[in-house]
Motif scaffolding. Structure first.
Motif, mmCIF file in Angstrom:
data_model
loop_
_atom_site.group_PDB
_atom_site.id
_atom_site.type_symbol
_atom_site.label_atom_id
_atom_site.label_comp_id
_atom_site.label_asym_id
_atom_site.label_seq_id
_atom_site.Cartn_x
_atom_site.Cartn_y
_atom_site.Cartn_z
ATOM 1 N N GLU A 1 1.070 -1.394 0.199
ATOM 2 C CA GLU A 1 -0.103 0.234 -0.238
ATOM 3 C C GLU A 1 1.251 1.629 0.422
ATOM 4 O OE1 GLU A 1 -3.193 0.459 2.959
ATOM 5 O OE2 GLU A 1 -2.912 -1.757 3.060
ATOM 6 N N VAL A 2 0.884 2.926 -1.342
ATOM 7 C CA VAL A 2 1.571 2.882 -0.756
ATOM 8 C C VAL A 2 1.663 4.199 0.031
ATOM 9 C CG1 VAL A 2 -0.483 4.771 -2.092
ATOM 10 C CG2 VAL A 2 2.177 4.600 -2.463
ATOM 11 N N ALA A 3 0.370 4.244 0.564
ATOM 12 C CA ALA A 3 0.198 4.790 2.110
ATOM 13 C C ALA A 3 1.716 4.388 3.084
ATOM 14 C CB ALA A 3 -0.989 4.972 2.363
ATOM 15 N N LYS A 4 2.224 3.178 3.050
ATOM 16 C CA LYS A 4 2.622 2.721 3.820
ATOM 17 C C LYS A 4 3.919 2.628 3.470
ATOM 18 C CE LYS A 4 -1.291 -0.423 6.420
ATOM 19 N NZ LYS A 4 -1.224 -1.575 6.244
ATOM 20 N N ALA A 5 4.512 3.145 2.172
ATOM 21 C CA ALA A 5 5.460 2.865 1.708
ATOM 22 C C ALA A 5 6.930 4.093 2.863
ATOM 23 C CB ALA A 5 6.012 3.644 0.576
ATOM 24 N N HIS A 6 7.784 3.618 2.383
ATOM 25 C CA HIS A 6 9.319 5.157 3.139
ATOM 26 C C HIS A 6 8.287 6.204 2.790
ATOM 27 C CE1 HIS A 6 12.384 6.278 5.045
ATOM 28 N NE2 HIS A 6 12.856 6.906 4.075
ATOM 29 N N PRO A 7 8.489 7.296 3.657
ATOM 30 C CA PRO A 7 8.439 8.352 3.050
ATOM 31 C C PRO A 7 9.872 9.416 1.773
ATOM 32 C CG PRO A 7 8.617 9.249 5.209
ATOM 33 C CD PRO A 7 8.715 6.931 4.482
ATOM 34 N N TRP A 8 9.486 8.482 0.178
ATOM 35 C CA TRP A 8 10.350 8.879 -0.481
ATOM 36 C C TRP A 8 10.171 10.494 -0.956
ATOM 37 C CZ3 TRP A 8 14.128 5.560 0.048
ATOM 38 C CH2 TRP A 8 14.100 4.548 0.018
ATOM 39 N N LEU B 1 11.165 -0.393 3.242
ATOM 40 C CA LEU B 1 12.607 -0.739 3.182
ATOM 41 C C LEU B 1 13.897 1.041 2.733
ATOM 42 C CD1 LEU B 1 13.026 -4.629 3.697
ATOM 43 C CD2 LEU B 1 12.439 -3.172 5.431
ATOM 44 N N VAL B 2 15.077 0.956 3.605
ATOM 45 C CA VAL B 2 16.146 1.785 2.718
ATOM 46 C C VAL B 2 17.472 1.377 2.316
ATOM 47 C CG1 VAL B 2 16.954 4.394 3.122
ATOM 48 C CG2 VAL B 2 14.674 3.495 3.477
ATOM 49 N N PRO B 3 17.898 0.892 1.099
ATOM 50 C CA PRO B 3 19.132 0.865 0.885
ATOM 51 C C PRO B 3 20.294 1.853 1.059
ATOM 52 C CG PRO B 3 17.823 0.090 -0.888
ATOM 53 C CD PRO B 3 17.060 1.232 0.008
ATOM 54 N N THR B 4 21.518 0.934 1.587
ATOM 55 C CA THR B 4 22.451 1.853 1.544
ATOM 56 C C THR B 4 22.504 2.168 0.762
ATOM 57 O OG1 THR B 4 23.451 0.406 3.449
ATOM 58 C CG2 THR B 4 24.362 2.654 2.498
ATOM 59 N N HIS B 5 22.497 3.700 -0.333
ATOM 60 C CA HIS B 5 23.211 4.386 -1.280
ATOM 61 C C HIS B 5 23.425 6.085 -1.031
ATOM 62 C CE1 HIS B 5 19.516 6.322 -2.987
ATOM 63 N NE2 HIS B 5 19.006 5.933 -2.076
ATOM 64 N N GLY B 6 24.549 6.718 -1.663
ATOM 65 C CA GLY B 6 24.641 8.149 -1.434
ATOM 66 C C GLY B 6 26.067 8.390 -0.285
ATOM 67 N N ASP B 7 26.383 9.351 -0.998
ATOM 68 C CA ASP B 7 27.228 9.675 0.349
ATOM 69 C C ASP B 7 27.304 10.718 1.259
ATOM 70 O OD1 ASP B 7 29.552 7.569 -0.699
ATOM 71 O OD2 ASP B 7 28.721 8.782 -2.714
ATOM 72 N N GLY C 1 20.601 8.932 1.874
ATOM 73 C CA GLY C 1 19.722 7.839 0.974
ATOM 74 C C GLY C 1 19.127 7.352 1.893
ATOM 75 N N SER C 2 18.380 8.009 2.910
ATOM 76 C CA SER C 2 17.610 7.892 3.529
ATOM 77 C C SER C 2 16.045 8.280 3.628
ATOM 78 C CB SER C 2 17.694 8.513 5.378
ATOM 79 O OG SER C 2 17.785 9.220 5.005
ATOM 80 N N ASN C 3 16.635 9.244 2.663
ATOM 81 C CA ASN C 3 14.548 10.045 1.963
ATOM 82 C C ASN C 3 14.670 9.992 1.112
ATOM 83 O OD1 ASN C 3 16.569 12.195 1.742
ATOM 84 N ND2 ASN C 3 16.236 12.943 2.550
ATOM 85 N N SER C 4 15.513 9.696 0.051
ATOM 86 C CA SER C 4 15.560 9.450 -1.843
ATOM 87 C C SER C 4 15.893 8.385 -2.431
ATOM 88 C CB SER C 4 17.283 10.365 -2.286
ATOM 89 O OG SER C 4 17.525 11.070 -1.711
#
Length: 206
Positions: A50-57, A106-112, A133-136
């Motif tokens: 459900e999109v409402a339960k997705a991480h807030p990208w 879930l949030v993969p580790t990416h970006g620096d 990474g945590s918001n992208s």
């Protein structure tokens, strides 16, 4: 009834059903499960919830991996087994196949850490230590090995044109929040990672 009016009415009758069947990309983008997305060959390693339960990208970061053609599937499968490892949510192969690898909560580790602050490509005032990474949500394009300066394939660009619309519509991400990795982080000086693809996305709009 005159002939001209009859012809117009017939045209409306013929064209209206076709128009009614035109896929609504925004509606599809809000779906759950494994929707068929016109213009994309999507491999669902992790279906949408459900999109409402997705991480807030809030942002999209475009990456390019130094992998050969054919490496996106392996990268996506490894990501699916270990979702929070260094990597991304979505992988794009040189033939345009898209792999949705990670559940969207879930949030993969990416970006620096959004460490670029030199305004070389864009104004880094709004991005410095903020587009991380945590918001992208990250999208990785495979295939620039052994020549890192090689751009995306025509099939990848065609897939990206649809994919970026879908991701933006699903998470309500504004166009100006589509970033190349090199725009927000100091990366490999040999090439500008993701720059052409992010530029295209912003040009396509809206």
């Amino acid at each position: 009834m005159n002939f001209r009016l009859l012809a117009v009415l017939l045209c409306v009758a013929i064209l209206t059903p076709a128009a009614a069947q035109t896929p609504d990309l925004v509606a599809i983008a809000k779906a759950s499960g494994r929707p068929e997305i016109p213009g994309l060959k999507m491999v669902w390693l992790a279906p949408w919830g459900e999109v409402a339960k997705a991480h807030p990208w809030r942002n999209i970061i475009v990456h390019q991996t130094e992998g050969p053609a054919g490496s996106a599937r392996g990268g996506a499968e490894a990501q699916a087994r270990n979702p929070t490892r260094r990597g991304v949510t979505v992988w794009v192969e040189t033939d345009g196949t898209v792999y949705w690898a990670v559940p969207e909560d879930l949030v993969p580790t990416h970006g620096d850490g959004a460490n670029r602050n030199d305004n070389k490509f864009i104004d880094n005032g709004p991005t410095y230590h903020q587009v991380i990474g945590s918001n992208s949500i990250g999208v990785e394009f495979a295939g620039n090995y052994p020549d890192v300066t090689r751009g995306a394939t025509e099939a990848q660009i065609a897939a990206w044109r649809v994919l970026v619309q879908v991701i933006r519509a699903r998470y309500d991400i504004p166009l100006q929040r589509v970033y190349a990795h090199d725009w927000i982080d100091f990366k490999d000086a040999r090439y500008c990672e993701g720059c052409a693809l992010a530029t295209l996305a912003r040009q396509w709009g809206p």
